[in-house]
Write an enzyme that holds these catalytic residues in place. Structure first.
Site, PDB file in Angstrom:
ATOM      1  N   ALA A 194      10.871 -11.331   2.333  1.00 45.38           N
ATOM      2  CA  ALA A 194      12.059 -10.623   2.826  1.00 45.38           C
ATOM      3  C   ALA A 194      11.648 -10.024   4.179  1.00 45.38           C
ATOM      4  O   ALA A 194      10.517 -10.253   4.634  1.00 45.38           O
ATOM      5  CB  ALA A 194      12.477  -9.556   1.826  1.00 45.38           C
ATOM      6  N   LYS A 238       0.998   7.968   1.118  1.00 43.88           N
ATOM      7  CA  LYS A 238       2.269   7.415   1.617  1.00 43.88           C
ATOM      8  C   LYS A 238       3.454   8.162   1.000  1.00 43.88           C
ATOM      9  O   LYS A 238       4.449   8.434   1.657  1.00 43.88           O
ATOM     10  CB  LYS A 238       2.376   5.916   1.319  1.00 43.88           C
ATOM     11  CG  LYS A 238       3.713   5.294   1.701  1.00 43.88           C
ATOM     12  CD  LYS A 238       3.999   5.450   3.194  1.00 43.88           C
ATOM     13  CE  LYS A 238       5.225   4.831   3.773  1.00 43.88           C
ATOM     14  NZ  LYS A 238       6.437   4.651   3.077  1.00 43.88           N
ATOM     15  N   LYS A 298       9.762  -6.214  -4.325  1.00 45.72           N
ATOM     16  CA  LYS A 298      10.407  -4.985  -4.814  1.00 45.72           C
ATOM     17  C   LYS A 298       9.455  -4.204  -5.706  1.00 45.72           C
ATOM     18  O   LYS A 298       8.782  -4.799  -6.559  1.00 45.72           O
ATOM     19  CB  LYS A 298      11.637  -5.364  -5.635  1.00 45.72           C
ATOM     20  CG  LYS A 298      12.930  -5.218  -4.911  1.00 45.72           C
ATOM     21  CD  LYS A 298      14.072  -5.019  -5.914  1.00 45.72           C
ATOM     22  CE  LYS A 298      15.344  -4.693  -5.182  1.00 45.72           C
ATOM     23  NZ  LYS A 298      16.233  -5.788  -5.040  1.00 45.72           N
ATOM     24  N   ALA A 299       9.444  -2.869  -5.532  1.00 46.39           N
ATOM     25  CA  ALA A 299       8.592  -2.031  -6.383  1.00 46.39           C
ATOM     26  C   ALA A 299       9.061  -2.153  -7.840  1.00 46.39           C
ATOM     27  O   ALA A 299      10.209  -2.492  -8.107  1.00 46.39           O
ATOM     28  CB  ALA A 299       8.678  -0.589  -5.925  1.00 46.39           C
ATOM     29  N   SER A 309       3.956   2.205   6.576  1.00 49.93           N
ATOM     30  CA  SER A 309       5.101   2.915   7.154  1.00 49.93           C
ATOM     31  C   SER A 309       5.474   2.364   8.520  1.00 49.93           C
ATOM     32  O   SER A 309       4.618   1.900   9.263  1.00 49.93           O
ATOM     33  CB  SER A 309       4.799   4.406   7.278  1.00 49.93           C
ATOM     34  OG  SER A 309       5.917   5.064   7.842  1.00 49.93           O
ATOM     35  N   GLU A 312       8.763  13.182   5.662  1.00 52.08           N
ATOM     36  CA  GLU A 312       9.877  12.483   6.349  1.00 52.08           C
ATOM     37  C   GLU A 312      11.228  13.099   5.915  1.00 52.08           C
ATOM     38  O   GLU A 312      12.079  13.397   6.747  1.00 52.08           O
ATOM     39  CB  GLU A 312       9.791  11.008   5.982  1.00 52.08           C
ATOM     40  CG  GLU A 312      10.908  10.104   6.429  1.00 52.08           C
ATOM     41  CD  GLU A 312      10.718   8.667   5.874  1.00 52.08           C
ATOM     42  OE1 GLU A 312       9.636   8.087   6.075  1.00 52.08           O
ATOM     43  OE2 GLU A 312      11.652   8.158   5.224  1.00 52.08           O
ATOM     44  N   HIS A 341       3.755  11.332   2.814  1.00 51.91           N
ATOM     45  CA  HIS A 341       4.332  10.982   4.122  1.00 51.91           C
ATOM     46  C   HIS A 341       5.862  10.948   4.019  1.00 51.91           C
ATOM     47  O   HIS A 341       6.580  11.513   4.841  1.00 51.91           O
ATOM     48  CB  HIS A 341       3.781   9.625   4.587  1.00 51.91           C
ATOM     49  CG  HIS A 341       4.569   8.988   5.697  1.00 51.91           C
ATOM     50  ND1 HIS A 341       5.790   8.370   5.492  1.00 51.91           N
ATOM     51  CD2 HIS A 341       4.327   8.899   7.024  1.00 51.91           C
ATOM     52  CE1 HIS A 341       6.258   7.934   6.641  1.00 51.91           C
ATOM     53  NE2 HIS A 341       5.388   8.237   7.596  1.00 51.91           N
ATOM     54  N   ASN A 342       6.350  10.276   2.996  1.00 48.28           N
ATOM     55  CA  ASN A 342       7.801  10.160   2.838  1.00 48.28           C
ATOM     56  C   ASN A 342       8.440  11.508   2.533  1.00 48.28           C
ATOM     57  O   ASN A 342       9.543  11.798   2.991  1.00 48.28           O
ATOM     58  CB  ASN A 342       8.145   9.155   1.735  1.00 48.28           C
ATOM     59  CG  ASN A 342       8.050   7.720   2.231  1.00 48.28           C
ATOM     60  OD1 ASN A 342       7.269   7.433   3.121  1.00 48.28           O
ATOM     61  ND2 ASN A 342       8.823   6.830   1.656  1.00 48.28           N
TER      62      ASN A 342
HETATM   63  C1  6PG Z   1       8.524   4.304   6.060  1.00 45.14           C
HETATM   64  C2  6PG Z   1       9.741   4.756   5.289  1.00 45.14           C
HETATM   65  C3  6PG Z   1      10.130   3.700   4.319  1.00 45.14           C
HETATM   66  C4  6PG Z   1      11.549   3.812   3.816  1.00 45.14           C
HETATM   67  C5  6PG Z   1      11.805   4.975   2.930  1.00 45.14           C
HETATM   68  C6  6PG Z   1      13.236   5.448   2.988  1.00 45.14           C
HETATM   69  O1  6PG Z   1       7.552   5.030   6.012  1.00 45.14           O
HETATM   70  O2  6PG Z   1       8.595   3.256   6.700  1.00 45.14           O
HETATM   71  O3  6PG Z   1       9.452   5.924   4.610  1.00 45.14           O
HETATM   72  O4  6PG Z   1       9.164   3.682   3.338  1.00 45.14           O
HETATM   73  O5  6PG Z   1      12.418   3.785   4.883  1.00 45.14           O
HETATM   74  O6  6PG Z   1      11.542   4.531   1.634  1.00 45.14           O
HETATM   75  O7  6PG Z   1      13.411   6.267   1.922  1.00 45.14           O
HETATM   76  P1  6PG Z   1      14.794   6.729   1.335  1.00 45.14           P
HETATM   77  O8  6PG Z   1      15.637   5.498   1.146  1.00 45.14           O
HETATM   78  O9  6PG Z   1      14.414   7.368   0.056  1.00 45.14           O
HETATM   79  O10 6PG Z   1      15.373   7.645   2.353  1.00 45.14           O
END
Ligand code: 6PG
Length: 483
Positions: free
Chosen positions: A14, A185, A78-79, A131, A192, A188-189
């Protein structure tokens, strides 16, 4: 059987997977590629085959056969269940010493479980956070691999060849064993989420509060991005706000339904933080704010039967006063952002202690300087702080960040107070400020909570003036006994 010539393979083509495969091929790797349906593989070769050396495979066996030993394959599917199925199929076809990498956003306890199972079969399993989205996968992501030291010897140079580069250094490092990479990671999210929520609150204050247009705010973010807030998220915020909807001619932001989605990594960050008793308040509020935005029935009900409160307008007497408030919001954003990152690093530190990972926090900050979604100029300062060898429990005690937050705090308090007064929700701003004040407090009302707990449940308490554990006989003569 194809000749074993590829030094790396990618499974799952993908967009993320095929972009990663292209990035690998462009950097001199020979890349075996496999997808469950061969059509995707064909498309990749037709459209991008000239970018480097690809070895397309129709079956898992052919794919594994085309890899040179130790065979190294990155799974980009997919996870969840599809990942487990692919790991097992690969492990069945591979041999001891080979390396399976999961490049998805896996939940770190799953990675710990998978690593153990694959290790028992004599293979290596590396959970690797990646990421930077689709663009990063193609042009240079930030990567957070876990797994064994031995797997890093093979994988390290391959990942270094495709990582984003920040100040001459590739944005990848071996984070730690088993699930450490996916843990980092995940955090990190979480950061984010907090960062995006804080930016959202800033926007709301300027738009609803000060009545600025989307375009004016876009230009404000462009300006902010030139200073200490310089970051990818601030940059793309300006881009989104500049964008005009072609269908209506309205600002794009005004035609988007205001229900924020989420795939779960922010929730995991908070759940994990709760079990580690690490208060990542900014991240938690960001997750809850997305939840509130999506409470469709409740919000609809309130639209029909309004709940009373102020109208969200911030009064100002002059353009200077308005500009001063915009600057206060910028400072509040900076201070809250520092708190969010400090809390995220606290969670990494707590997770590392819990899981026995040796994680170099300075190195984490360094690999976040480029490629990833939370890349920001001030990560240089964070890595400097961790690398300085200076001992601090919280990043907020580092001289640079201490001064930054202290300087911003008058503005920060003004913004939170104003928001409360006019009725604009700022859960991330205000919880970050409360966290800061909580840390600063010499005495917390936790003492009273201890008293309450002892009263109704004989949960006992410590005393400030002597060691030991005590209980007061609340329903008796209220004398104190040693517990
Ligand atoms: C990254 C993002 C990526 C993804 C997130 C979005 O580091 O490239 O974090 O992993 O865009 O999973 O997360 P949500 O859909 O939960 O906002």
């Amino acid at each position: 059987m194809a000749e074993a010539q590829a030094n790396i393979g990618v499974v799952g083509l993908a967009v993320m997977g095929s972009n990663l495969a292209r990035n690998l091929a462009r950097h001199g790797n020979t890349v075996a590629v496999y997808n469950r349906s061969y059509g995707r593989t064909e498309t990749l070769i037709q459209e991008h085959g000239s970018e480097g050396t690809f070895v397309p495979a129709k079956t898992i066996e052919e794919f594994v056969g085309s890899l040179a030993k130790p065979r190294t394959a990155i799974i980009m599917v997919k996870a969840g269940e599809p990942t487990d199925a692919m790991i097992n199929a690969l492990a069945d076809a591979m041999e001891p010493g080979d390396i399976i990498v999961d490049g998805g956003n896996a939940y770190f306890p799953d990675t710990i479980r998978r690593e153990k199972a694959i290790r028992e079969r004599g293979l290596h399993f590396v959970g690797c956070g990646i990421s930077g989205g689709e663009e990063g996968a193609l042009n240079g992501p930030s990567m957070m691999p876990g797994g064994t030291d031995e797997s890093w010897k093979t994988l390290g140079p391959i990942l270094e060849s495709i990582a984003a580069v920040a100040e001459g250094e590739p944005c990848v490092t071996h984070i730690g064993h088993d699930g450490a990479g996916h843990f980092v990671k995940m955090v990190h999210n979480g950061i984010e989420y907090a960062d995006m929520q804080l930016i959202g609150e800033s926007y709301d204050l300027l738009r609803r509060g000060l009545g600025m247009s989307a375009e004016e705010i876009a230009s404000t973010f462009d300006e902010w991005n030139k200073g200490e807030l310089d970051s990818y998220l601030v940059e793309i915020t300006a881009e989104v706000l500049h964008h005009v909807d072609a269908k209506t001619g309205k600002p794009f932001v005004d035609v988007v339904v205001d229900h924020a989605g989420m795939k779960g990594t922010g929730t995991w960050t908070v759940q994990t933080a709760l079990s580690l008793a690490t208060p990542v308040t900014g991240i938690a509020e960001a997750v809850f704010a997305r939840g509130l935005s999506s409470m469709v029935a409740q919000r609809e009900e309130v639209k029909n039967k309004p709940l009373a409160g102020p109208d969200g307008k911030i009064a100002y007497a002059s353009e200077e006063e308005k500009a001063a408030f915009v600057e206060a919001v910028r400072q509040a954003l900076y201070a809250s952002k520092i708190v969010a990152y400090a809390q995220g690093f606290d969670e990494i530190r707590a997770g590392a202690a819990e899981h026995d990972w040796s994680i170099d926090l300075g190195a984490v900050a360094r690999i976040w300087r480029g490629g990833c979604i939370i890349r920001a100029k001030f990560l240089n300062r964070i890595s400097d702080a961790f690398d300085s060898g200076e001992k601090f429990e919280s990043l907020l005690q580092d001289a640079y960040f201490k001064a930054a937050v202290e300087n911003a705090q008058d503005a920060w308090r003004n913004v939170v107070a104003t928001a409360a007064r006019v009725g604009i929700p700022v859960p991330a701003f205000s919880s970050s400020l409360s966290y800061y004040d909580g840390l600063r407090s010499d005495r917390l009302p936790a003492a009273l909570i201890q008293g309450q707990r002892d009263f109704f449940g004989a949960h006992t308490y410590g005393r400030v003036d002597m060691p030991g554990t005590f209980h007061t006989l609340w329903s008796g003569d209220r004398s104190e006994v040693e517990a």
